[in-house]
Design a protein around this motif. Structure first.
Motif, PDB file in Angstrom:
ATOM      1  N   ALA A 106      32.408  73.019  16.422  1.00  0.00           N
ATOM      2  CA  ALA A 106      33.096  72.372  17.542  1.00  0.00           C
ATOM      3  C   ALA A 106      34.283  71.530  17.068  1.00  0.00           C
ATOM      4  O   ALA A 106      35.001  70.967  17.893  1.00  0.00           O
ATOM      5  N   GLY A 107      34.470  71.405  15.764  1.00  0.00           N
ATOM      6  CA  GLY A 107      35.591  70.651  15.224  1.00  0.00           C
ATOM      7  C   GLY A 107      35.403  69.145  15.254  1.00  0.00           C
ATOM      8  O   GLY A 107      36.371  68.394  15.259  1.00  0.00           O
ATOM      9  N   LYS A 108      34.165  68.679  15.256  1.00  0.00           N
ATOM     10  CA  LYS A 108      33.872  67.245  15.301  1.00  0.00           C
ATOM     11  C   LYS A 108      33.645  66.734  13.876  1.00  0.00           C
ATOM     12  O   LYS A 108      32.523  66.628  13.399  1.00  0.00           O
ATOM     13  N   ALA A 109      34.733  66.412  13.194  1.00  0.00           N
ATOM     14  CA  ALA A 109      34.678  66.048  11.778  1.00  0.00           C
ATOM     15  C   ALA A 109      33.871  64.773  11.532  1.00  0.00           C
ATOM     16  O   ALA A 109      33.098  64.701  10.573  1.00  0.00           O
ATOM     17  N   ARG A 110      34.030  63.771  12.370  1.00  0.00           N
ATOM     18  CA  ARG A 110      33.303  62.515  12.175  1.00  0.00           C
ATOM     19  C   ARG A 110      31.793  62.718  12.332  1.00  0.00           C
ATOM     20  O   ARG A 110      31.000  62.195  11.565  1.00  0.00           O
ATOM     21  N   GLN A 111      31.410  63.497  13.335  1.00  0.00           N
ATOM     22  CA  GLN A 111      29.997  63.772  13.545  1.00  0.00           C
ATOM     23  C   GLN A 111      29.423  64.572  12.377  1.00  0.00           C
ATOM     24  O   GLN A 111      28.297  64.324  11.945  1.00  0.00           O
ATOM     25  N   VAL A 112      30.200  65.523  11.856  1.00  0.00           N
ATOM     26  CA  VAL A 112      29.752  66.300  10.695  1.00  0.00           C
ATOM     27  C   VAL A 112      29.494  65.373   9.518  1.00  0.00           C
ATOM     28  O   VAL A 112      28.463  65.468   8.849  1.00  0.00           O
ATOM     29  N   LYS A 113      30.425  64.467   9.257  1.00  0.00           N
ATOM     30  CA  LYS A 113      30.281  63.531   8.140  1.00  0.00           C
ATOM     31  C   LYS A 113      29.036  62.662   8.309  1.00  0.00           C
ATOM     32  O   LYS A 113      28.254  62.481   7.366  1.00  0.00           O
ATOM     33  N   LYS A 136      25.585  62.681   5.956  1.00  0.00           N
ATOM     34  CA  LYS A 136      25.005  61.483   5.331  1.00  0.00           C
ATOM     35  C   LYS A 136      23.539  61.339   5.719  1.00  0.00           C
ATOM     36  O   LYS A 136      22.702  60.988   4.890  1.00  0.00           O
ATOM     37  N   LEU A 137      23.231  61.626   6.988  1.00  0.00           N
ATOM     38  CA  LEU A 137      21.853  61.556   7.452  1.00  0.00           C
ATOM     39  C   LEU A 137      20.972  62.548   6.710  1.00  0.00           C
ATOM     40  O   LEU A 137      19.852  62.226   6.302  1.00  0.00           O
ATOM     41  N   LEU A 138      21.480  63.752   6.486  1.00  0.00           N
ATOM     42  CA  LEU A 138      20.725  64.776   5.759  1.00  0.00           C
ATOM     43  C   LEU A 138      20.483  64.369   4.312  1.00  0.00           C
ATOM     44  O   LEU A 138      19.371  64.521   3.793  1.00  0.00           O
ATOM     45  N   ARG A 190      22.446  71.172  13.492  1.00  0.00           N
ATOM     46  CA  ARG A 190      23.323  70.204  14.149  1.00  0.00           C
ATOM     47  C   ARG A 190      24.642  70.069  13.401  1.00  0.00           C
ATOM     48  O   ARG A 190      25.707  69.960  14.010  1.00  0.00           O
ATOM     49  N   ILE A 191      24.584  70.089  12.070  1.00  0.00           N
ATOM     50  CA  ILE A 191      25.806  70.015  11.265  1.00  0.00           C
ATOM     51  C   ILE A 191      26.676  71.245  11.519  1.00  0.00           C
ATOM     52  O   ILE A 191      27.889  71.137  11.716  1.00  0.00           O
ATOM     53  N   PHE A 192      26.062  72.414  11.565  1.00  0.00           N
ATOM     54  CA  PHE A 192      26.799  73.650  11.809  1.00  0.00           C
ATOM     55  C   PHE A 192      27.478  73.620  13.174  1.00  0.00           C
ATOM     56  O   PHE A 192      28.655  73.967  13.303  1.00  0.00           O
ATOM     57  N   ARG A 193      26.737  73.214  14.200  1.00  0.00           N
ATOM     58  CA  ARG A 193      27.304  73.182  15.551  1.00  0.00           C
ATOM     59  C   ARG A 193      28.449  72.173  15.669  1.00  0.00           C
ATOM     60  O   ARG A 193      29.454  72.429  16.327  1.00  0.00           O
ATOM     61  N   ALA A 194      28.302  71.018  15.019  1.00  0.00           N
ATOM     62  CA  ALA A 194      29.362  70.010  15.053  1.00  0.00           C
ATOM     63  C   ALA A 194      30.601  70.512  14.319  1.00  0.00           C
ATOM     64  O   ALA A 194      31.733  70.284  14.763  1.00  0.00           O
TER      65      ALA A 194
END
Length: 141
Positions: A79-86, A90-92, A72-76
């Motif tokens: 896709a350029g979704k920096a907030r979702q990656v962050k 944190k969840l990981l 999920r982190i890789f896909r986000a």
């Protein structure tokens, strides 16, 4: 979870239940609409905590959970979704599965598993590994 798409306002039914046959703790993810007009996901632990012992952990399921989150982190990120990656990172970092898997790799699978760290401690027993995974570095006892 029979339907797809966004949930209706006020719908607080559980989205997913994660459990293992050997573990009495069930993690339920709730999706709810907040007063600010956003969907939030809340994890709720039910059951008795602390009853899982090191030999009872389902390592295949633990590795799958970590790999799924890393995907999920890789896909986000792709896709350029920096907030979702962050948020996913944190969840990981906070996930029990990732902590247990890291402790297993360092204390059981690593070639230097018998070498003490800077604190002079080596975790050789399943109980010490469980304490390390559950309580972190500062509270090994």
């Amino acid at each position: 979870m029979g339907r797809t798409g966004p949930r209706r306002r006020g719908d607080t039914r559980p989205a997913r239940v994660l459990t293992s046959a050997r573990v009495s703790t069930v993690e339920t993810l709730w999706i709810a609409w907040t007063f600010r007009g956003r969907w939030t996901v809340t994890a709720e632990l039910t059951g008795e905590r602390g009853q899982t012992t090191w030999p009872e952990i389902d390592w295949a399921a633990t590795e799958d959970a970590v790999k799924r989150l890393q995907g999920r982190i890789f896909r986000a990120a792709a896709a350029g979704k920096a907030r979702q990656v962050k948020n996913l990172q944190k969840l990981l970092v906070r996930s029990t599965s990732a902590k247990r898997l890291a402790v297993r790799r360092v204390t059981q699978q690593n070639a230097g598993r018998e070498t003490p760290g800077i604190d002079g401690v080596v975790c050789r027993t399943p109980e010490s590994r469980m304490r390390l995974a559950d309580h972190g570095l500062g509270q090994r006892g």
